[in-house]
Design an enzyme around this catalytic site. Sequence first.
Site, PDB file in Angstrom:
ATOM      1  N   GLU A  43       8.608   4.694  -4.560  1.00 38.20           N
ATOM      2  CA  GLU A  43       7.843   3.522  -4.138  1.00 38.20           C
ATOM      3  C   GLU A  43       7.637   2.594  -5.328  1.00 38.20           C
ATOM      4  OE1 GLU A  43       3.283   2.428  -2.866  1.00 38.20           O
ATOM      5  OE2 GLU A  43       4.091   4.343  -2.182  1.00 38.20           O
ATOM      6  N   ARG A  46       3.141  -4.928  -7.657  1.00 39.75           N
ATOM      7  CA  ARG A  46       2.164  -5.452  -8.614  1.00 39.75           C
ATOM      8  C   ARG A  46       2.836  -6.144  -9.792  1.00 39.75           C
ATOM      9  NH1 ARG A  46      -1.578   0.049  -8.807  1.00 39.75           N
ATOM     10  NH2 ARG A  46      -1.957   0.149  -6.555  1.00 39.75           N
ATOM     11  N   LYS A  54      -0.795   5.561   5.179  1.00 36.21           N
ATOM     12  CA  LYS A  54      -1.182   5.826   3.794  1.00 36.21           C
ATOM     13  C   LYS A  54      -2.692   6.091   3.781  1.00 36.21           C
ATOM     14  CE  LYS A  54      -1.346   3.370  -0.696  1.00 36.21           C
ATOM     15  NZ  LYS A  54      -0.390   4.094  -1.539  1.00 36.21           N
TER      16      LYS A  54
END
Length: 213
Positions: free
Chosen positions: A44, A48, A132
């Site tokens: 993943e 950011r 998640k």
Amino acid sequence: MTKTLLSALIGKAAPLIPVLHVENPEHAVPLAEALVSAGVMALEVTLRTEAAPEVIARMRKAVPQAIVGAGTVTKPEQLAKVRDAGALFAVSPALTERLALASEKVDIPLVPGAVTPSEMLAAREYGFHELKFFPADLMGGTAMLKHVLPLYPDIRFCPTGGISDGNVMSYLELANCFAAGGAWLAPRDLIEAADWAEINARAKRAVAVVAKG
């Protein structure tokens, strides 16, 4: 609408998903190689950083066996962007109506975040059955997931936040967890130091922990 499941992409691979903060695109390929060679196949790449789409593209091209996805998806328009970069899945820390509707139009599996019973129910009503759970350590951890299992037996989770070799199996042993993730497998400081040997060693240890059960 039934959503494509991330667990189906992972298949029989180790149910570990490192969350990767990559500032330098040149680190993309050696990082993916260090993790995949250790048996960690699902990666993943967090959005950011501005480099994230290029990192995803480089990983997919150079390490095609890797299951590369995008994390920290917080805007509907990001879904098409990461899909076009080659991402095979997307992960969001939360879920909004706009994000859910956008996922209907973009052909990429989305794993949205949910931590309360209301959020979990709303996500299921949008058709999401894999979610998640973040930040796991601050939102009740395994105790919370045990409590919601009888409420939503058809929902499964990928917890992140506070996960380590020391507690990952306490999550993966739960019937409603299909994977666990976090930065501990490849911390930002090791990526920026280009310490691929240590990242490979960490990944191997985690895979061994999971294999041992």
